[in-house]
Design an enzyme around this catalytic site. Structure first.
Site, mmCIF file in Angstrom:
data_model
loop_
_atom_site.group_PDB
_atom_site.id
_atom_site.type_symbol
_atom_site.label_atom_id
_atom_site.label_comp_id
_atom_site.label_asym_id
_atom_site.label_seq_id
_atom_site.Cartn_x
_atom_site.Cartn_y
_atom_site.Cartn_z
ATOM 1 N N ASP A 163 0.797 -1.274 -0.053
ATOM 2 C CA ASP A 163 0.117 -0.003 0.015
ATOM 3 C C ASP A 163 0.783 1.299 0.172
ATOM 4 O O ASP A 163 1.968 1.233 0.329
ATOM 5 C CB ASP A 163 -1.221 -0.011 1.177
ATOM 6 C CG ASP A 163 -0.377 0.467 2.464
ATOM 7 O OD1 ASP A 163 0.735 -0.531 2.804
ATOM 8 O OD2 ASP A 163 -0.942 0.937 3.365
ATOM 9 N N GLU A 216 0.001 -0.535 5.963
ATOM 10 C CA GLU A 216 1.116 -0.282 6.677
ATOM 11 C C GLU A 216 0.845 1.410 6.786
ATOM 12 O O GLU A 216 1.181 1.800 7.869
ATOM 13 C CB GLU A 216 2.255 -0.542 6.056
ATOM 14 C CG GLU A 216 3.601 -0.278 7.040
ATOM 15 C CD GLU A 216 4.224 1.040 7.347
ATOM 16 O OE1 GLU A 216 4.938 1.228 8.288
ATOM 17 O OE2 GLU A 216 3.812 2.016 6.208
#
Ligand code: BES
Ligand code: MN
Ligand code: MN
Length: 455
Positions: A88, A153
C-alpha cells in the site's frame, strides 16, 4: 564476477520495467475508492512471485486490505527467513505538485518517479528480483523464504495482526527481514536496529453550540480556537521537553557506548537540514540532531482546524477547534498508558468555558534490538559485498508498526535493511527511488540470503 551477480547486472533494465508495471496500480490504502486497486496490486504481486518460482503465492483476505503470502521451502536444514513489506502507498495529494502523475511512473535522471517507488513497492521488488536471480542461476534459494506483504502499513497495520495470529504455525521461521527504511547517503548503506513507535491522537475543543458573532460574543465567552492554542502551546516547555506527567518515565536511558557509536555515524546534518529546507535545527535541549530524530520521543501537531479559513475576513467566534497531535515514542514507552496520561493532562490544561476530548487514532510500539547482534554482522557482510563503504548502524525516527508485533508474537531478531534516501520525497509529491539504490539494494538482498545461509 559470480553468476548471481552477472545475472543481476544483466537484468537491471527489466527489473525497472517490472517495477514500473506494479507502480501503475494506485494501491492507496487510506482511500475507499482504491479498495479494488489494493486487491489488484496484491494479485499482481502474487502472480509475479509465482512466475519467479515461489512454490506458493496467494492473496489472503483480511478485515481490511488483503495480505500477500508466498513461500519457497526447498532448503531443508537451512534457516527460514520471513520477509515483511507493504504494497500500500500514501495518498498522492496534492496532485498539482507532481511533475508527472503519481501513477504514471517515469524514469528520469537515473530515478524512477511514482507514488510507492521507494515506500515500499520498489523495496519489495528488490526481494522479488533477488529471488528470481537465485532461482534462475542456481535453481534454488540458499534459505527457506516466507513473504508477508501487507496492504495497510500506511494506515496503521490494523488487520495484519489477526493474520499473524491465525497463521502462526504456517509462519514459523527464524528471523524477520524488512526493507522499508533508509540509507545515510547514496553510497552509504545502513542497517536499522531501532524504530520509534507512535501515539496518534486528535484533540477536539468544543465551545458554544454554534459559531458566534465575534463582536457580540467575543471577550465574553471562551473561544475554542484560542483554548486549543493554549493547550497545544503547553504540551512542550521552553527546552523542548514534553510536559505530559510521566512521559519520560519509561524512556530507556541511552547507553554511553551506544551514544558514542551514534556520534560516529556518518550522518550529514547539513545535508539533512538542506533537504528539509529548514533554516536551523531545533529540538530538545541537550541532544544532537541525530539523537532528536531517532532515540528521543516527540510531540508534533500534524494538522489544525477551526473557524474561517476562506478569502478575506469573517468576524466569527468558532464553536469548535481540533488538532491532530502525534507523539513518536521510544523504548519502553507505552502508547496506551501515555494516551491516558495525555487525556488527563489536556483536561487539566484546558481553560474554563470549553470541553475537550482526546481521541486515539492509532498507536505503535517502539522497538530496538542489540546493535551487536550476530545477525546484523551477517547483514553487514552482505552490504560489504554490494557497496564500497561499510554499513552504518542507526535507529530510525519513523515507525513500522508491525515490527514490534512480530517480535512479541514470534520473538525473532529483525534485520532492517533499507535503501531509501533523504531526498526521496516519501509521503510527498514526486516520490522517487534512485536506480542505484534499487539495483544496489537488489544485490544486497540477494547476498543477504547467501550470508544468512552461511551464518
Ligand atoms: N517506510 C516508512 C517508515 C520510515 C519512514 C522508514 C522514514 C524510514 C524513513 C513507513 O511506511 C511509514 O511511513 N510508517 C508510518 C507509520 C504510521 C502510519 C503508523 C510513519 O512512520 O509515519
Ligand atoms: Mn514504508
Ligand atoms: Mn510510509
Amino acid at each position: 564476477m559470480d553468476a548471481l551477480t552477472a545475472y543481476l547486472e544483466q537484468h537491471r533494465d527489466r527489473f525497472v520495467d517490472d517495477l514500473v508495471q506494479w507502480l501503475r496500480i494506485p494501491s492507496v490504502s487510506a482511500q475507499a475508492q482504491h479498495k479494488a486497486d489494493c486487491v489488484r496490486a496484491a494479485q499482481h504481486l502474487a502472480d509475479r512471485l509465482k512466475s519467479v518460482g515461489m512454490t506458493r503465492a496467494e492473496v489472503v483476505p483480511t478485515k481490511g486490505h488483503p495480505v500477500v503470502y508466498a513461500e519457497w521451502l526447498g532448503a531443508p536444514g537451512a534457516k527460514t527467513v520471513v520477509v515483511y513489506g507493504h504494497y500500500d502507498v500514501q495518498p498522492p495529494e496534492p496532485l498539482e505538485l507532481w511533475k508527472t502523475p503519481p501513477f504514471e511512473p517515469v524514469v528520469r535522471d537515473g530515478k524512477v518517479f511514482a507514488r510507492g517507488a521507494v515506500d515500499d513497492k520498489g523495496q519489495v521488488y528488490m526481494h522479488v528480483n533477488a529471488i528470481e536471480a537465485h532461482l534462475k542461476v542456481n535453481g534454488k534459494l540458499p534459505v527457506n523464504l516466507k513473504l508477508v506483504i501487507e496492504g495497510e502499513e500506511e494506515v496503521g497495520s490494523e488487520s495484519i495482526e489477526a493474520f499473524l495470529v491465525e497463521w502462526k504455525e504456517r509462519l514459523k521461521g527464524d528471523l524477520l527481514v524488512v526493507s522499508d527504511t533508509a540509507m545515510l547517503g547514496p553510497d552509504q548503506p545502513a542497517l536499522t536496529y531501532g524504530l520509534r513507535g507512535i501515539l496518534y491522537t486528535e484533540i477536539e475543543v468544543v465551545g458554544p453550540k454554534q459559531d458566534l458573532h465575534s463582536g457580540h460574543f467575543g471577550g465574553a465567552v471562551q473561544n475554542p480556537a484560542n483554548a486549543l492554542c493554549e493547550i497545544v502551546a503547553k504540551l512542550k516547555d521552553s527546552e523542548g521537553r514534553i510536559t505530559v506527567p510521566g512521559f519520560y518515565d519509561k524512556v530507556r536511558p541511552l547507553d554511553p557506548a551506544e551514544r558514542e557509536m551514534l556520534r560516529k555515524t556518518p550522518f550529514d546534518e547539513a545535508a539533512y537540514l538542506r533537504e528539509a529546507g529548514a533554516p536551523a535545527p531545533f529540538g530538545e535541549k541537550g541532544w544532537s540532531t541525530l539523537e532528536r530524530m531517532s532515540v528521543r520521543p516527540t510531540c508534533d501537531v500534524n494538522g489544525m482546524w477551526s473557524g474561517y479559513q476562506g478569502e478575506g475576513s469573517k468576524t466569527v467566534l468558532p464553536s469548535l477547534a481540533g488538532a491532530k497531535v502525534s507523539f513518536r515514542l521510544v523504548p519502553d514507552q507505552d502508547a496506551d498508558e501515555l494516551l491516558r496520561a495525555l487525556e488527563a493532562h489536556v483536561k487539566r490544561l484546558a481553560p474554563p468555558g470549553v470541553t475537550v476530548k482526546v481521541k486515539n487514532l492509532h498507536g505503535a510500539t517502539p522497538w530496538v534490538m542489540p546493535y551487536d547482534h550476530p545477525l546484523l554482522a551477517c547483514a553487514r557482510r552482505a552490504l560489504d559485498r554490494a557497496w564500497t563503504k561499510p554499513a552504518a548502524m542507526m535507529r530510525e525516527g519513523g515507525s513500522i508498526p508491525i515490527v514490534a508485533t512480530f517480535e512479541r508474537l514470534f520473538g525473532w531478531p529483525v534485520i532492517l535493511m533499507g535503501f531509501g534516501l533523504d531526498d526521496d520525497n516519501v509521503h510527498a509529491p514526486n516520490e522517487k527511488f534512485s536506480l542505484s539504490s534499487y539495483h544496489g539494494g537488489t544485490k544486497s538482498v540477494a547476498y543477504l540470503y547467501e550470508e544468512l545461509a552461511r551464518a
